[in-house]
Design an enzyme around this catalytic site. Structure first.
Site, short mmCIF file in Angstrom:
data_model
loop_
_atom_site.label_atom_id
_atom_site.label_comp_id
_atom_site.label_asym_id
_atom_site.label_seq_id
_atom_site.Cartn_x
_atom_site.Cartn_y
_atom_site.Cartn_z
N TRP A 46 0.80 -1.23 0.00
CA TRP A 46 0.00 0.00 0.00
C TRP A 46 0.83 1.28 0.00
O TRP A 46 0.34 2.33 -0.33
CB TRP A 46 -0.95 0.01 1.20
CG TRP A 46 -0.25 -0.44 2.45
CD1 TRP A 46 -0.23 -1.71 2.95
CD2 TRP A 46 0.59 0.33 3.31
NE1 TRP A 46 0.56 -1.77 4.06
CE2 TRP A 46 1.06 -0.53 4.32
CE3 TRP A 46 0.97 1.68 3.34
CZ2 TRP A 46 1.90 -0.10 5.34
CZ3 TRP A 46 1.80 2.11 4.35
CH2 TRP A 46 2.26 1.22 5.33
N LYS A 81 -1.91 -5.89 -9.45
CA LYS A 81 -2.79 -5.98 -8.27
C LYS A 81 -2.41 -4.89 -7.28
O LYS A 81 -1.33 -4.89 -6.71
CB LYS A 81 -2.65 -7.34 -7.60
CG LYS A 81 -3.54 -7.45 -6.38
CD LYS A 81 -3.14 -8.59 -5.48
CE LYS A 81 -3.93 -8.60 -4.18
NZ LYS A 81 -3.84 -7.36 -3.41
N GLY A 136 6.59 -6.32 -1.33
CA GLY A 136 5.79 -6.52 -0.11
C GLY A 136 6.65 -7.08 0.99
O GLY A 136 7.88 -6.92 0.97
N GLU A 166 10.91 -7.63 -4.09
CA GLU A 166 11.44 -6.44 -3.40
C GLU A 166 10.79 -6.42 -2.02
O GLU A 166 9.58 -6.17 -1.91
CB GLU A 166 11.06 -5.17 -4.16
CG GLU A 166 11.70 -5.04 -5.51
CD GLU A 166 13.19 -4.77 -5.42
OE1 GLU A 166 13.66 -4.34 -4.35
OE2 GLU A 166 13.88 -5.04 -6.40
N CYS A 199 10.33 1.16 2.68
CA CYS A 199 11.19 -0.03 2.75
C CYS A 199 12.63 0.36 3.05
O CYS A 199 13.36 -0.39 3.67
CB CYS A 199 11.10 -0.82 1.46
SG CYS A 199 11.49 0.17 0.01
N GLU A 207 11.42 -5.20 11.29
CA GLU A 207 10.99 -4.01 10.56
C GLU A 207 9.70 -3.49 11.19
O GLU A 207 8.78 -4.27 11.45
CB GLU A 207 10.73 -4.39 9.09
CG GLU A 207 10.40 -3.19 8.23
CD GLU A 207 9.99 -3.58 6.81
OE1 GLU A 207 9.24 -4.57 6.64
OE2 GLU A 207 10.42 -2.90 5.87
P1 NAD Z 1 2.23 -7.53 2.02
O1 NAD Z 1 3.31 -8.48 1.75
O2 NAD Z 1 1.28 -7.82 3.11
O3 NAD Z 1 1.31 -7.28 0.71
C1 NAD Z 1 1.85 -7.02 -0.57
C2 NAD Z 1 0.88 -7.53 -1.63
O4 NAD Z 1 0.82 -8.94 -1.61
C3 NAD Z 1 -0.56 -7.05 -1.44
O5 NAD Z 1 -1.07 -6.69 -2.71
C4 NAD Z 1 -1.26 -8.28 -0.88
O6 NAD Z 1 -2.64 -8.32 -1.16
C5 NAD Z 1 -0.55 -9.38 -1.62
N1 NAD Z 1 -0.67 -10.68 -0.95
C6 NAD Z 1 -0.88 -10.96 0.35
N2 NAD Z 1 -0.92 -12.31 0.57
C7 NAD Z 1 -0.72 -12.89 -0.64
C8 NAD Z 1 -0.62 -14.26 -1.08
N3 NAD Z 1 -0.76 -15.29 -0.25
N4 NAD Z 1 -0.38 -14.49 -2.39
C9 NAD Z 1 -0.22 -13.46 -3.25
N5 NAD Z 1 -0.31 -12.15 -2.89
C10 NAD Z 1 -0.56 -11.87 -1.60
O7 NAD Z 1 2.95 -6.14 2.23
P2 NAD Z 1 2.55 -4.98 3.23
O8 NAD Z 1 2.77 -5.46 4.61
O9 NAD Z 1 1.27 -4.38 2.85
O10 NAD Z 1 3.71 -3.93 2.83
C11 NAD Z 1 4.78 -3.67 3.58
C12 NAD Z 1 5.98 -4.48 3.14
O11 NAD Z 1 6.40 -4.14 1.83
C13 NAD Z 1 7.16 -4.17 4.04
O12 NAD Z 1 7.87 -5.31 4.41
C14 NAD Z 1 8.01 -3.27 3.17
O13 NAD Z 1 9.35 -3.19 3.55
C15 NAD Z 1 7.79 -3.84 1.83
N6 NAD Z 1 8.18 -2.87 0.79
C16 NAD Z 1 9.28 -3.13 0.03
C17 NAD Z 1 9.69 -2.21 -0.92
C18 NAD Z 1 10.91 -2.47 -1.78
O14 NAD Z 1 11.02 -1.89 -2.85
N7 NAD Z 1 11.85 -3.29 -1.38
C19 NAD Z 1 8.95 -1.06 -1.13
C20 NAD Z 1 7.84 -0.83 -0.35
C21 NAD Z 1 7.45 -1.78 0.61
#
Ligand code: NAD
Length: 489
Positions: free
Chosen positions: A149, A173, A226, A248, A282, A381
């Site tokens: 998000w 997505k 994520g 990522e 991140c 984190e």
């Molecule tokens: P998340 O992993 O919960 O969700 C990310 C996406 O994955 C969402 O669209 C979610 O609906 C989807 N998802 C969830 N379960 C799934 C499954 N079983 N199968 C497929 N898709 C699924 O991430 P979050 O907690 O909302 O975001 C924060 C994380 O993202 C933090 O760890 C952050 O560091 C990371 N992040 C990384 C970067 C980077 O570039 N390295 C940038 C921004 C955020």
């Protein structure tokens, strides 16, 4: 309440069901979002698969694909204020940040627009006479792009830009928390003139939408941003379709300040590194490692600055820090701070939900001093404005503390000693190292991590290659028939 639609095969439509999105500043629902069910996901992937081979897209020259990307960048530039207001409303990220950031995202589309007709296959001087061998770079196929998000428009641009430049089609997505800016962005994709099915934008839960999408048999490539736990699900999901995956993920990035560093520079870098976007980044510089002589003056300065940060409504241009995006984040931050203090971390400022913001998901800028790395606030984190500070004496000690983490996304090194800066660059385990600066980004520079911070790189020219596959072509130039394999010579 405002209503948003999903975008499949060039059509804006309702989802299988809908859900409310909460305004993080008040905790109240403000918009109704379309939740894609498994049948929607399947239609979106099939639309992308059909579009991949249809002449309207497959028949375009690389320059024409670049033209569409350029137009998308232009439209994004024009729509930046509208999209910034939406992102601010849905995520709570302050308007001072979303405004500038979204305007800059157009550069990513322009960069990949320019690259679309500049990557090429290769001629191979093969070791066989009469053979002409060349390699074609072909689009890898249907891409499933998933983003969290925070900064959804940015995290989408680093996937859509190279994917479309390479000639792929995409099902994007949006995260189920705060999908408004991406669903609105679909209007720009439509207006830019991409053929139906080339870009599809949906949202929904991890189980019904994310899982179905990443395990779909017609998906050839998954580009995921994520958390590490979700990343493990993604890798398992792709066990069936054997899609090529880039990840990522999160970080616990160290900012290493040596005693000879410029105090003002370090101070500003640390403040923006951890408190920008309320720490929901991140690359947040969430571990500050300070050489002992600098510790007292730097901590005094940081605490003074943290206490003076103006917390307020995210859409107020005077606000310097807004709420967290979700109640979940707020509860997690509170719990982790309490746990860390109970285990010995020293709370220097913040650590609580500030008064006067009703049901909003606010969290005060927080600084914890830690004697060692064995505390939850140093290990985990947060995705919240929480800085953990550790002291060190020698360069070796600084490197050891910096590398004592399961993550390896980014690092900052602050010193005036050039040779030491280079030694740190070599030794610190991180995908990005900033020296005497922090958080600088550009479409031209690859980005990604080590260990639990991910797999693969996004950004930069080479990212396009990750959306292609090589086809090796052998051409026999001889007019003589091939030898009979059963005649001995
Ligand atoms: P998340 O992993 O919960 O969700 C990310 C996406 O994955 C969402 O669209 C979610 O609906 C989807 N998802 C969830 N379960 C799934 C499954 N079983 N199968 C497929 N898709 C699924 O991430 P979050 O907690 O909302 O975001 C924060 C994380 O993202 C933090 O760890 C952050 O560091 C990371 N992040 C990384 C970067 C980077 O570039 N390295 C940038 C921004 C955020």
């Amino acid at each position: 309440m405002q209503r948003f639609l999903q975008y499949i095969n060039g059509v804006f439509e309702e989802g299988a069901s809908s859900f409310e999105s909460l305004d993080p500043a008040s905790g109240q629902p403000w918009a109704l979002m379309p939740a894609a069910g498994p049948a929607d996901v399947d239609r979106a992937v099939r639309a992308a698969h059909d579009a991949l081979h249809a002449p309207a897209w497959a028949g375009l020259t690389a320059s024409a694909r670049g033209g569409l990307l350029r137009r998308l960048g232009d439209l994004l530039s024009e729509a930046a204020p509208r999209l910034a207001a939406l992102e601010t409303r849905d995520t709570g990220k302050i308007i001072r940040e979303t405004g500038g950031q979204i305007a800059y995202i157009a550069q990513y589309y322009h960069y990949y627009a320019g690259l679309a007709d500049k990557f090429a296959g290769q001629h191979v001087p093969v070791d066989k006479p009469d053979m002409e061998v060349f390699l074609r770079r072909e689009p890898i196929g249907v891409v499933a792009a998933l983003v969290p998000w925070n900064s959804q428009l940015f995290l989408s641009a680093v996937k859509l830009g190279p994917a479309l430049a390479a000639g792929c089609t995409v099902v994007l997505k949006a995260a189920e928390d705060a999908p408004a800016p991406l669903l609105e962005f679909a209007r720009l994709v439509h207006e830019a003139g991409f053929p139906p099915g080339v870009v599809n934008i949906i949202t929904g839960t991890g189980a019904d939408c994310g899982q179905v999408l990443t395990s779909h048999p017609l998906v050839a490539r998954v580009a995921f941003t994520g958390g590490p736990e979700t990343a493990r699900h993604i890798v398992r999901n792709t066990a069936d379709n054997l899609a090529y995956v880039t990840l990522e993920l999160g970080g616990k990035s160290p900012v290493i300040a040596f005693a000879d560093a410029d105090l003002d520079n370090v101070c500003n870098a640390v403040i923006s590194g951890i408190f920008a976007a309320s720490g929901q980044s991140c690359v947040a510089g969430s571990r500050l490692l300070v050489q002992r002589p600098l510790l007292a003056p730097l901590l005094a300065r940081l605490c003074e600055k943290a206490a003076a940060i103006r917390i307020g409504a995210p859409d107020d241009t005077g606000t310097q820090m807004g709420p967290l995006a979700t109640r979940r984040q707020q509860s997690r931050a509170l719990a982790l701070v309490r746990e860390s203090v109970a285990q010995g971390a020293q709370l220097l400022c913040g650590g609580s939900v500030p008064d006067g913001f009703g049901g909003g998901f606010y969290f005060a800028p927080t600084i914890l001093y830690c004697e060692n790395s064995d505390l939850p606030c140093v290990r985990e984190e947060f995705f919240a404005p929480v800085l953990s500070v550790l002291a060190f004496d020698t360069e070796e000690e600084a490197i050891a503390i910096a590398n004592d983490s399961k993550f390896g996304l980014a690092a900052g090194v602050f010193t005036r000693d050039l040779a030491r800066a280079h030694r740190l660059v070599r030794s610190v385990r991180a995908g990005v190292v900033w020296v005497n600066t922090y958080r600088a980004i550009s479409p031209m520079v690859p980005f990604g991590g080590f260990g639990e911070s991910g797999l693969g790189r996004e950004g930069g020219a080479e990212a396009i290659l990750d959306y292609t596959r090589t086809k090796s072509v052998w051409l026999n130039l001889s007019d003589a028939p091939l030898p009979d394999p059963f005649v001995m010579r």
